[in-house]
Design a protein around this motif. Structure first.
Motif, PDB file in Angstrom:
ATOM      1  N   GLU A 157     -21.400   5.127  -2.525  1.00 39.76           N
ATOM      2  CA  GLU A 157     -20.609   4.156  -1.765  1.00 39.76           C
ATOM      3  C   GLU A 157     -19.920   3.167  -2.698  1.00 39.76           C
ATOM      4  OE1 GLU A 157     -21.267   0.727   1.661  1.00 39.76           O
ATOM      5  OE2 GLU A 157     -22.534   2.521   1.650  1.00 39.76           O
ATOM      6  N   ILE A 158     -20.627   2.720  -3.736  1.00 38.81           N
ATOM      7  CA  ILE A 158     -20.023   1.792  -4.692  1.00 38.81           C
ATOM      8  C   ILE A 158     -18.847   2.452  -5.390  1.00 38.81           C
ATOM      9  CG2 ILE A 158     -20.435   0.556  -6.863  1.00 38.81           C
ATOM     10  CD1 ILE A 158     -23.374   0.214  -5.885  1.00 38.81           C
ATOM     11  N   MET A 159     -19.039   3.693  -5.836  1.00 33.30           N
ATOM     12  CA  MET A 159     -17.953   4.390  -6.540  1.00 33.30           C
ATOM     13  C   MET A 159     -16.759   4.630  -5.616  1.00 33.30           C
ATOM     14  SD  MET A 159     -16.455   7.587  -6.948  1.00 33.30           S
ATOM     15  CE  MET A 159     -17.658   8.846  -6.547  1.00 33.30           C
ATOM     16  N   ARG A 160     -17.024   4.986  -4.356  1.00 30.08           N
ATOM     17  CA  ARG A 160     -15.918   5.228  -3.424  1.00 30.08           C
ATOM     18  C   ARG A 160     -15.139   3.954  -3.133  1.00 30.08           C
ATOM     19  NH1 ARG A 160     -18.973   9.538   0.642  1.00 30.08           N
ATOM     20  NH2 ARG A 160     -18.348  11.423  -0.533  1.00 30.08           N
ATOM     21  N   HIS A 161     -15.841   2.828  -3.127  1.00 34.04           N
ATOM     22  CA  HIS A 161     -15.136   1.551  -2.986  1.00 34.04           C
ATOM     23  C   HIS A 161     -14.202   1.331  -4.176  1.00 34.04           C
ATOM     24  CE1 HIS A 161     -15.559  -2.975  -1.807  1.00 34.04           C
ATOM     25  NE2 HIS A 161     -14.323  -2.540  -1.745  1.00 34.04           N
ATOM     26  N   SER A 162     -14.693   1.662  -5.348  1.00 33.70           N
ATOM     27  CA  SER A 162     -13.845   1.560  -6.540  1.00 33.70           C
ATOM     28  C   SER A 162     -12.700   2.571  -6.477  1.00 33.70           C
ATOM     29  CB  SER A 162     -14.683   1.792  -7.796  1.00 33.70           C
ATOM     30  OG  SER A 162     -15.704   0.814  -7.911  1.00 33.70           O
ATOM     31  N   ALA A 163     -12.961   3.747  -5.910  1.00 35.43           N
ATOM     32  CA  ALA A 163     -11.913   4.756  -5.773  1.00 35.43           C
ATOM     33  C   ALA A 163     -10.785   4.254  -4.878  1.00 35.43           C
ATOM     34  CB  ALA A 163     -12.490   6.055  -5.221  1.00 35.43           C
ATOM     35  N   ALA A 164     -11.138   3.474  -3.852  1.00 39.70           N
ATOM     36  CA  ALA A 164     -10.108   2.882  -2.992  1.00 39.70           C
ATOM     37  C   ALA A 164      -9.210   1.952  -3.800  1.00 39.70           C
ATOM     38  CB  ALA A 164     -10.758   2.139  -1.832  1.00 39.70           C
ATOM     39  N   HIS A 165      -9.815   1.201  -4.734  1.00 39.06           N
ATOM     40  CA  HIS A 165      -9.023   0.325  -5.601  1.00 39.06           C
ATOM     41  C   HIS A 165      -8.133   1.146  -6.541  1.00 39.06           C
ATOM     42  CE1 HIS A 165     -11.125  -3.823  -5.258  1.00 39.06           C
ATOM     43  NE2 HIS A 165     -11.259  -3.148  -4.127  1.00 39.06           N
ATOM     44  N   VAL A 166      -8.676   2.239  -7.069  1.00 44.63           N
ATOM     45  CA  VAL A 166      -7.879   3.103  -7.940  1.00 44.63           C
ATOM     46  C   VAL A 166      -6.683   3.656  -7.158  1.00 44.63           C
ATOM     47  CG1 VAL A 166      -7.863   5.295  -9.191  1.00 44.63           C
ATOM     48  CG2 VAL A 166      -9.774   3.705  -9.487  1.00 44.63           C
ATOM     49  N   MET A 167      -6.920   4.088  -5.926  1.00 41.93           N
ATOM     50  CA  MET A 167      -5.823   4.610  -5.110  1.00 41.93           C
ATOM     51  C   MET A 167      -4.789   3.520  -4.830  1.00 41.93           C
ATOM     52  SD  MET A 167      -5.888   6.406  -1.347  1.00 41.93           S
ATOM     53  CE  MET A 167      -6.192   4.862  -0.464  1.00 41.93           C
ATOM     54  N   GLU A 200       1.914  13.026  -6.298  1.00 43.03           N
ATOM     55  CA  GLU A 200       2.383  11.971  -7.210  1.00 43.03           C
ATOM     56  C   GLU A 200       1.373  10.834  -7.289  1.00 43.03           C
ATOM     57  OE1 GLU A 200       6.383   9.246  -8.051  1.00 43.03           O
ATOM     58  OE2 GLU A 200       6.150  10.283  -6.125  1.00 43.03           O
ATOM     59  N   ILE A 201       0.802  10.450  -6.152  1.00 41.79           N
ATOM     60  CA  ILE A 201      -0.198   9.379  -6.149  1.00 41.79           C
ATOM     61  C   ILE A 201      -1.456   9.830  -6.880  1.00 41.79           C
ATOM     62  CG2 ILE A 201      -1.651   7.910  -4.696  1.00 41.79           C
ATOM     63  CD1 ILE A 201       0.523   8.138  -2.524  1.00 41.79           C
ATOM     64  N   GLU A 202      -1.898  11.067  -6.640  1.00 42.26           N
ATOM     65  CA  GLU A 202      -3.095  11.587  -7.306  1.00 42.26           C
ATOM     66  C   GLU A 202      -2.898  11.691  -8.812  1.00 42.26           C
ATOM     67  OE1 GLU A 202      -5.233  14.333  -3.879  1.00 42.26           O
ATOM     68  OE2 GLU A 202      -3.692  15.226  -5.146  1.00 42.26           O
ATOM     69  N   ALA A 203      -1.687  12.052  -9.240  1.00 41.43           N
ATOM     70  CA  ALA A 203      -1.414  12.127 -10.681  1.00 41.43           C
ATOM     71  C   ALA A 203      -1.557  10.756 -11.324  1.00 41.43           C
ATOM     72  CB  ALA A 203      -0.013  12.688 -10.918  1.00 41.43           C
ATOM     73  N   GLU A 204      -1.095   9.731 -10.622  1.00 41.96           N
ATOM     74  CA  GLU A 204      -1.225   8.373 -11.155  1.00 41.96           C
ATOM     75  C   GLU A 204      -2.686   7.925 -11.127  1.00 41.96           C
ATOM     76  OE1 GLU A 204      -0.034   4.828 -12.920  1.00 41.96           O
ATOM     77  OE2 GLU A 204       0.950   6.795 -12.734  1.00 41.96           O
ATOM     78  N   MET A 205      -3.418   8.332 -10.107  1.00 42.45           N
ATOM     79  CA  MET A 205      -4.853   8.016 -10.059  1.00 42.45           C
ATOM     80  C   MET A 205      -5.582   8.654 -11.244  1.00 42.45           C
ATOM     81  SD  MET A 205      -5.700   8.427  -5.952  1.00 42.45           S
ATOM     82  CE  MET A 205      -7.457   8.077  -6.142  1.00 42.45           C
ATOM     83  N   LYS A 206      -5.241   9.899 -11.557  1.00 39.56           N
ATOM     84  CA  LYS A 206      -5.878  10.584 -12.691  1.00 39.56           C
ATOM     85  C   LYS A 206      -5.613   9.842 -13.997  1.00 39.56           C
ATOM     86  CE  LYS A 206      -5.785  15.204 -10.612  1.00 39.56           C
ATOM     87  NZ  LYS A 206      -5.145  16.553 -10.629  1.00 39.56           N
ATOM     88  N   ARG A 207      -4.404   9.317 -14.147  1.00 39.40           N
ATOM     89  CA  ARG A 207      -4.084   8.562 -15.368  1.00 39.40           C
ATOM     90  C   ARG A 207      -4.947   7.304 -15.447  1.00 39.40           C
ATOM     91  NH1 ARG A 207      -1.744   4.407 -17.287  1.00 39.40           N
ATOM     92  NH2 ARG A 207      -1.268   3.567 -15.216  1.00 39.40           N
ATOM     93  N   ILE A 208      -5.111   6.611 -14.319  1.00 38.84           N
ATOM     94  CA  ILE A 208      -5.923   5.387 -14.279  1.00 38.84           C
ATOM     95  C   ILE A 208      -7.388   5.700 -14.575  1.00 38.84           C
ATOM     96  CG2 ILE A 208      -6.750   3.543 -12.751  1.00 38.84           C
ATOM     97  CD1 ILE A 208      -3.987   3.823 -11.287  1.00 38.84           C
TER      98      ILE A 208
END
Length: 638
Positions: free
Chosen positions: A69-79, A118-126
């Motif tokens: 849950e903590i990581m998924r919250h961070s994933a929302a920020h990455v997105m 395109e959004i996922e590619a930018e997420m991968k870079r982050i």
């Protein structure tokens, strides 16, 4: 000197105030690499938070349930960071964790799934950059100044109490958030954007419509792959798709959120309720029926008008306010009060398949799972205080027996008093402890949901598990000491004095419509023989054999079976294939040999074919199988 107490009871001294990461490294570098956050004296906080005093610390690694849950919250920020890079004019609102993933509501141009790569590619870079995630606390005034050009964040901050407000920063991205978060973006190791939908700001149709982007994330790619495969299997089992293909039910714009059941759907419905009624008769229940529209004064008396008004449909009749019932309870109270009762009658078990209506927002309607009109298999049990435990135990055994008929297991949850409630503290204490004692006596583990009870009493919820491992809350047992008092319900005790009965509300299936949707997905439409909408289809191999097929069908129908004859001028192979697609359990071929010998040849959905079964033997086996409501189709020896 700071002393850190670890879960195993050991104490580690530190000269300076350590961070959680320092504590982890003092144990091993490998542990430190897998640490996501920590729990300090019972509170989850960031791993890089300084521990200022002696404390009990539990390190949260990627293997702990809280970590996902903590990581998924961070994933929302990455997105959100990635979206801001691709769409700089977007305005952020909120991005919570939800079951199986996360979402973020964003005020931006309409988005489609074509934008995901395109959004996922930018997420991968982050993620690849392993950007540190840093917490900052500022005053409310400084927070408002920071977000002066962000209307949604400003609105949220304005509603917060004065004091410090926390932000999380990762590179060029900062978001308002309580946390905790992972130490750096590299922990978001496997993710995928799932879908996008519209959502109104704060679920208010008068406010701006936002783009709600859903995603999911895991700590490794194998977990993500397994989850995506699960999603694909769930799509195949979608009850709306299967229900349409099997001609069970439909929905129409003229009655949104209200199911129309077709003849085949009613066949399943009636088989389900025949089972329900039989089980309840055996358990000592009587069945009643109450009106669906009742005066406002009754709903005020029950407490629903004050506590449930926003979910109720209302109207006027003869200049008086009425409401369509969202629950069966008040009508049940009126029935109990129609005559005097003695303690000798108790416990009195009164059941009702009641048609109820509840207003649901259009955006949450979901096939049979979330509807505005449904049938609730309600029951009200009236008893004396010393009968509480035995009645709840009997209820739990009844629900276990009925769920096992479908191969469904379940787990139990006890929900306690919510903030918005009726009744005295003493009533709630007695009711809650009564449920808890019964659960302890039942002997199965249970969870406690603090503050999640009904407004009139605590409850036990039964969450069934389907073939895909998903859980569904269906059955519920609610102990109510308030409504009997509000409706002045009494019985005459051994002392010849009037006493107040204790009452249980309970359901087994809950919403019949929803339970049927769960069963469709649980069985993927391949119902057990006793529940199948069409139990057998007869296929004459030519027109001359249609009378023979109809005669066999007539024999089966007279025995109470649901049978069809497919006499179309299609090839036998095509008719077999279509019967299989319709998930008909028994496909009978009617040929010359069968007619001459008085036998049937039967194909089942597993692909096996059984030739030359004597008709009398076949009928005995099938009718016994249906009467026993057996789960597996084990009619024939292989």
């Amino acid at each position: 000197m700071i002393h850190i107490t670890l879960p195993d009871g050991s104490r580690k001294p530190f000269e300076d105030q350590p961070t959680g990461l320092a504590v982890a490294k003092s144990i091993s570098e490998g542990l430190a690499r897998e640490c996501v956050a920590m729990e300090v004296d019972g509170q989850l906080v960031d791993l890089n938070r300084t521990i200022e005093n002696d404390a009990a610390v539990r390190l949260i690694t990627t293997r702990d349930p809280e970590a996902l849950e903590i990581m998924r919250h961070s994933a929302a920020h990455v997105m959100a960071q990635a979206v801001m890079h691709v769409y700089p004019d977007a305005k952020l609102t909120i991005g919570p964790v939800v079951e199986d993933g996360f979402y973020y509501d964003i005020d931006m141009q309409p988005l489609s799934e074509e934008a995901f790569p395109e959004i996922e590619a930018e997420m991968k870079r982050i993620v690849k950059a392993k950007i540190p995630v840093e917490r900052h606390e500022v005053s409310k005034a400084n927070a408002l100044e920071f977000y002066k050009n962000e209307p949604y964040k400003t609105e949220m901050i304005s509603e917060l109490a004065d004091g410090t407000i926390s932000f999380y920063k990762q590179g060029d991205f900062t978001d308002l958030c309580r946390g905790p978060h992972v130490p750096h973006t590299g922990f978001v190791r496997a993710f995928k954007l799932m879908r996008v939908s519209g959502a109104y700001w704060r679920a208010d149709q008068s406010k701006a419509q936002l783009q709600r982007i859903y995603g999911t994330a895991f700590f490794d790619k194998k977990q993500l792959k397994a989850h995506l495969e699960f999603i694909e299997e769930a799509k195949k089992r979608n009850h709306r798709k299967i229900g349409t293909a099997m001609d069970l039910f439909s929905f129409h714009d003229d009655a949104p959120g209200m199911a129309f059941f077709h003849p085949k759907g009613m066949a399943v419905w009636n088989a389900l309720l025949d089972f329900w009624r039989e089980a309840h008769r055996e358990a000592g229940y009587v069945e009643t029926k109450t009106p669906i529209i009742l005066k406002r004064a009754l709903w005020e008396k029950s407490g629903h008008w004050e506590n449930y008004r926003e979910n109720m449909y209302t109207t006027e009749v003869d200049d008086e306010a009425y409401a369509i019932k969202p629950m069966n309870c008040p009508g049940g109270m009126l029935l109990f009060g129609t005559r005097p009762h003695s303690y000798r009658e108790l416990p009195l078990r009164v059941a009702e398949i009641g048609l109820v209506h509840r207003h649901e927002m259009s955006g949450v309607l979901n096939g049979l799972f979330r509807v505005r009109s449904f049938h609730q298999d309600d029951a009200h049990l009236y008893m004396m205080a010393d009968q509480i435990q035995s009645e709840i135990l009997d209820l739990l055994r009844l629900e276990e027996k009925m769920y096992s008929q479908f191969g469904l297991d379940f787990h139990l949850e006890l929900s306690t008093r919510p903030e918005k409630s009726i009744g005295t503290d003493e009533q709630w204490e007695v009711a809650t402890e009564g449920l808890r004692a019964a659960l302890d006596a039942y002997g199965r583990d249970y969870l406690i949901n603090e503050g999640d009870g009904a407004f009139y009493g605590p409850k036990i919820d039964l969450h069934i598990k389907d073939a895909l491992g998903r859980t569904w809350q269906c059955g519920t047992i609610q102990l109510d000491m308030s409504l009997p008092e509000r409706f002045d319900l009494t019985y005459v005790g051994k002392d010849n004095e009037k006493h107040r009965p204790i009452m249980l509300h309970r359901t087994v299936f809950g919403s019949i419509e929803r339970f049927l949707g769960v069963l469709i997905e649980h069985f993927a439409g391949k119902f057990p023989l006793w529940l199948a909408p069409v139990q057998a289809v007869l296929l004459p191999i030519n027109d001359d054999l249609i009378p023979f097929a109809e005669k066999v069908a007539s024999t089966m129908i007279q025995a109470g079976l649901r049978v069809e004859v497919d006499d179309r001028t299609e090839s036998l192979n095509r008719k077999v294939r279509e019967a299989q697609l319709a998930k008909t359990p028994l496909i009978l071929t009617c040929g010359g040999k069968e007619k001459e010998a008085g036998t049937v040849s039967v194909r089942t959905l597993d692909g096996s074919v059984h030739y030359g079964i004597p008709m009398q033997q076949f009928m005995q086996q099938v009718t016994a199988h249906v009467a026993e409501r057996r789960l597996e189709l084990d009619l024939f020896e292989k």
